[in-house]
Design an enzyme around this catalytic site. Structure first.
Site, PDB file in Angstrom:
ATOM      1  N   SER A  19      -3.958   0.691  11.999  1.00  0.00           N
ATOM      2  CA  SER A  19      -3.003   0.845  10.906  1.00  0.00           C
ATOM      3  C   SER A  19      -2.675   2.326  10.774  1.00  0.00           C
ATOM      4  O   SER A  19      -3.568   3.149  10.557  1.00  0.00           O
ATOM      5  CB  SER A  19      -3.613   0.304   9.609  1.00  0.00           C
ATOM      6  OG  SER A  19      -2.701   0.389   8.548  1.00  0.00           O
ATOM      7  N   LYS A  72       0.203  -1.102  13.608  1.00  0.00           N
ATOM      8  CA  LYS A  72       0.828  -1.442  12.328  1.00  0.00           C
ATOM      9  C   LYS A  72       1.278  -0.155  11.660  1.00  0.00           C
ATOM     10  O   LYS A  72       0.473   0.746  11.431  1.00  0.00           O
ATOM     11  CB  LYS A  72      -0.145  -2.197  11.422  1.00  0.00           C
ATOM     12  CG  LYS A  72       0.447  -2.530  10.054  1.00  0.00           C
ATOM     13  CD  LYS A  72      -0.359  -3.579   9.314  1.00  0.00           C
ATOM     14  CE  LYS A  72      -1.576  -3.009   8.663  1.00  0.00           C
ATOM     15  NZ  LYS A  72      -2.278  -4.024   7.820  1.00  0.00           N
ATOM     16  N   LYS A  78       2.750   1.746   8.360  1.00  0.00           N
ATOM     17  CA  LYS A  78       3.013   1.692   6.932  1.00  0.00           C
ATOM     18  C   LYS A  78       4.454   2.133   6.689  1.00  0.00           C
ATOM     19  O   LYS A  78       4.919   3.122   7.277  1.00  0.00           O
ATOM     20  CB  LYS A  78       2.047   2.601   6.171  1.00  0.00           C
ATOM     21  CG  LYS A  78       0.588   2.193   6.280  1.00  0.00           C
ATOM     22  CD  LYS A  78       0.292   0.917   5.513  1.00  0.00           C
ATOM     23  CE  LYS A  78      -1.190   0.600   5.507  1.00  0.00           C
ATOM     24  NZ  LYS A  78      -1.515  -0.582   4.677  1.00  0.00           N
ATOM     25  N   ASP A  85       3.832  -2.750   7.393  1.00  0.00           N
ATOM     26  CA  ASP A  85       3.167  -3.107   6.143  1.00  0.00           C
ATOM     27  C   ASP A  85       3.768  -2.270   5.025  1.00  0.00           C
ATOM     28  O   ASP A  85       3.714  -1.034   5.060  1.00  0.00           O
ATOM     29  CB  ASP A  85       1.664  -2.839   6.265  1.00  0.00           C
ATOM     30  CG  ASP A  85       0.884  -3.257   5.029  1.00  0.00           C
ATOM     31  OD1 ASP A  85       1.488  -3.855   4.106  1.00  0.00           O
ATOM     32  OD2 ASP A  85      -0.328  -2.991   4.988  1.00  0.00           O
ATOM     33  N   GLU A 103       4.457  -7.209   6.569  1.00  0.00           N
ATOM     34  CA  GLU A 103       3.377  -7.528   5.649  1.00  0.00           C
ATOM     35  C   GLU A 103       3.704  -7.077   4.223  1.00  0.00           C
ATOM     36  O   GLU A 103       4.093  -5.940   4.003  1.00  0.00           O
ATOM     37  CB  GLU A 103       2.097  -6.842   6.131  1.00  0.00           C
ATOM     38  CG  GLU A 103       0.864  -7.190   5.336  1.00  0.00           C
ATOM     39  CD  GLU A 103      -0.399  -6.596   5.965  1.00  0.00           C
ATOM     40  OE1 GLU A 103      -1.404  -6.492   5.253  1.00  0.00           O
ATOM     41  OE2 GLU A 103      -0.363  -6.238   7.162  1.00  0.00           O
ATOM     42  N   ASP A 151      -0.565 -10.346   1.863  1.00  0.00           N
ATOM     43  CA  ASP A 151      -1.828  -9.619   1.744  1.00  0.00           C
ATOM     44  C   ASP A 151      -2.233  -9.597   0.281  1.00  0.00           C
ATOM     45  O   ASP A 151      -2.998 -10.433  -0.189  1.00  0.00           O
ATOM     46  CB  ASP A 151      -1.652  -8.209   2.309  1.00  0.00           C
ATOM     47  CG  ASP A 151      -2.903  -7.340   2.201  1.00  0.00           C
ATOM     48  OD1 ASP A 151      -3.919  -7.809   1.661  1.00  0.00           O
ATOM     49  OD2 ASP A 151      -2.874  -6.184   2.656  1.00  0.00           O
ATOM     50  N   LYS A 162      -8.581 -10.379   3.516  1.00  0.00           N
ATOM     51  CA  LYS A 162      -9.497  -9.268   3.250  1.00  0.00           C
ATOM     52  C   LYS A 162     -10.638  -9.837   2.417  1.00  0.00           C
ATOM     53  O   LYS A 162     -10.451 -10.190   1.245  1.00  0.00           O
ATOM     54  CB  LYS A 162      -8.788  -8.145   2.500  1.00  0.00           C
ATOM     55  CG  LYS A 162      -7.818  -7.360   3.373  1.00  0.00           C
ATOM     56  CD  LYS A 162      -7.130  -6.273   2.576  1.00  0.00           C
ATOM     57  CE  LYS A 162      -6.209  -5.451   3.501  1.00  0.00           C
ATOM     58  NZ  LYS A 162      -5.241  -4.645   2.739  1.00  0.00           N
ATOM     59  N   GLY A 176      -8.111  -4.651   6.658  1.00  0.00           N
ATOM     60  CA  GLY A 176      -9.080  -3.588   6.469  1.00  0.00           C
ATOM     61  C   GLY A 176      -8.739  -2.708   5.284  1.00  0.00           C
ATOM     62  O   GLY A 176      -7.574  -2.625   4.868  1.00  0.00           O
TER      63      GLY A 176
END
Length: 373
Positions: free
Chosen positions: A139, A165, A167, A193, A218, A243, A267, A295
């Site tokens: 990430s 991934k 952000k 995400d 996400e 999420d 998670k 995570g």
């Protein structure tokens, strides 16, 4: 039953700042718990709670207060004092407690780890799974510019990560995705995400991400916007992953019924522990919804337990369980590093499978509280 619960707040320096749409961290504020049962066996657990209610409604001080003032008294009232406490006993004692999954899950997981260590049973076996190498992704936080982003991604790919991934947030979305796709090609599994940074009014903008062949997008909208997520998913463009919207088994089932979740990021700390995580996995598997293990910059405690969970068959997408060196120069347990195939493997010891480095825990501790039952 005589038992001791120790809650420790750790300050864990990160290798590099980690920035998302919610803010930036340079030091990870971590709450860990150790539960020592009447046989003298100690189990460990880690919370995903932050210092402030940024991602989740719960936060570290609130979790500690809930455990001390609500959950431990319930255990004292509701369990058989003649036998060591079990995770099932914790679950029954907390059955009428609304919400508070981070607090409930922290205590349940610490008790579960002690229970499994007492019986010399690895968490993988308890989950009725099979140990296997787990493909993991990385990430990538939001840097200051595109050149830095490309440098970071290139370094992670050289390290062996098989999925990236990114952000994203308003103003940092199309350009970084395009830059990474152009620099590293169409074969790179790439996902984004948003951490709730957009609204359903942004669906036309988010639809423009379809051209980049992403694995998923996400949590683009606020956790309560299930209908907005369902509307985005109904386009049948980039798959929509939930999420923060999934805090419980009921949340997962509702999202699936509404068509708002093509994928779910599980998670364990967020949903109340590994027993609930297994239930969510089973429901998703039965409904053909793939899952991956998310995570929260875990230490060795959470990383080891998440690897065990990710061995279940529904975890078909690479998880956010990066190597230790991705986040920490020094950890509170053994280091996890990628193998030649870009995978990590759950440790084979009892419980979560690792021995916690007590000296390191002491070194990083900034606050501690000891409670007895």
């Amino acid at each position: 039953m005589s038992a001791t619960l120790e809650l420790r707040r750790l300050a864990m320096p990160l290798v590099r700042p980690f920035r998302t749409s919610k803010g930036e961290e340079t030091v990870r504020d971590v709450l860990v718990a150790s539960w020592t049962d009447s046989d003298g066996v100690t189990g460990w657990a880690e919370s995903a709670a932050d210092a402030e209610p940024t991602y989740f409604p719960e936060y570290i001080d609130g979790v500690r207060q809930t455990i001390e003032q609500v959950l431990l008294p319930l255990l004292a009232e509701g369990v058989d004092s003649a036998e060591p406490l079990t995770a099932g006993g914790v679950r029954r004692a907390f059955a009428e407690v609304p919400g508070n999954p981070l607090a409930r899950g922290l205590l349940e997981t610490a008790v579960l780890d002690a229970e499994l260590r007492r019986h010399r049973m690895p968490l993988v076996d308890f989950l009725c799974s099979t140990r296997r190498p787990i493909r993991v992704g990385v990430s990538v936080g939001i840097p200051g510019d595109l050149d830095t982003l490309l440098s970071w991604v290139g370094g992670y790919l050289e390290d062996g990560y098989r999925r990236v991934k990114l952000k994203i947030q308003p103003g940092w979305d199309l350009a970084p995705v395009r830059a990474v796709r152009e620099a590293f090609g169409d074969d790179l599994p790439l996902q984004v995400d948003a951490n709730q940074a957009y609204t359903p009014a942004d669906i036309p903008l988010l639809s423009r991400l379809d051209e980049f062949g992403l694995v998923l997008i996400e949590q683009p909208f606020a956790r309560h916007e299930l209908l907005g997520h369902a509307k985005l998913a109904a386009r049948r463009g980039t798959p929509v992953c939930l999420d923060e919207s999934v805090l419980s088994l009921d949340d997962a089932m509702t999202a699936i019924r509404l068509g708002g979740a093509d994928v779910i990021n599980i998670k364990p700390s967020r949903v109340g522990g590994y027993l609930t995580s297994r239930q969510i996995h089973d429901v998703c598997l039965a409904n053909g919804v793939p899952v991956f293990c998310g995570g929260t910059l875990e230490t060795a405690i959470g990383r080891a337990a998440n690897l065990a969970l990710a061995t279940l068959p529904g975890f078909t997408l690479p998880g956010d369980i990066s190597a230790t060196s991705r986040y920490y120069a020094a950890d509170i347990g053994p280091s996890f590093e990628l193998d030649a195939d870009g995978c990590l493997t759950a440790p084979s010891g009892p419980g979560v499978g690792i021995e916690v480095d007590l000296d390191a825990v002491e070194e990083f501790t900034v606050e501690s509280t000891t409670l007895t039952l």
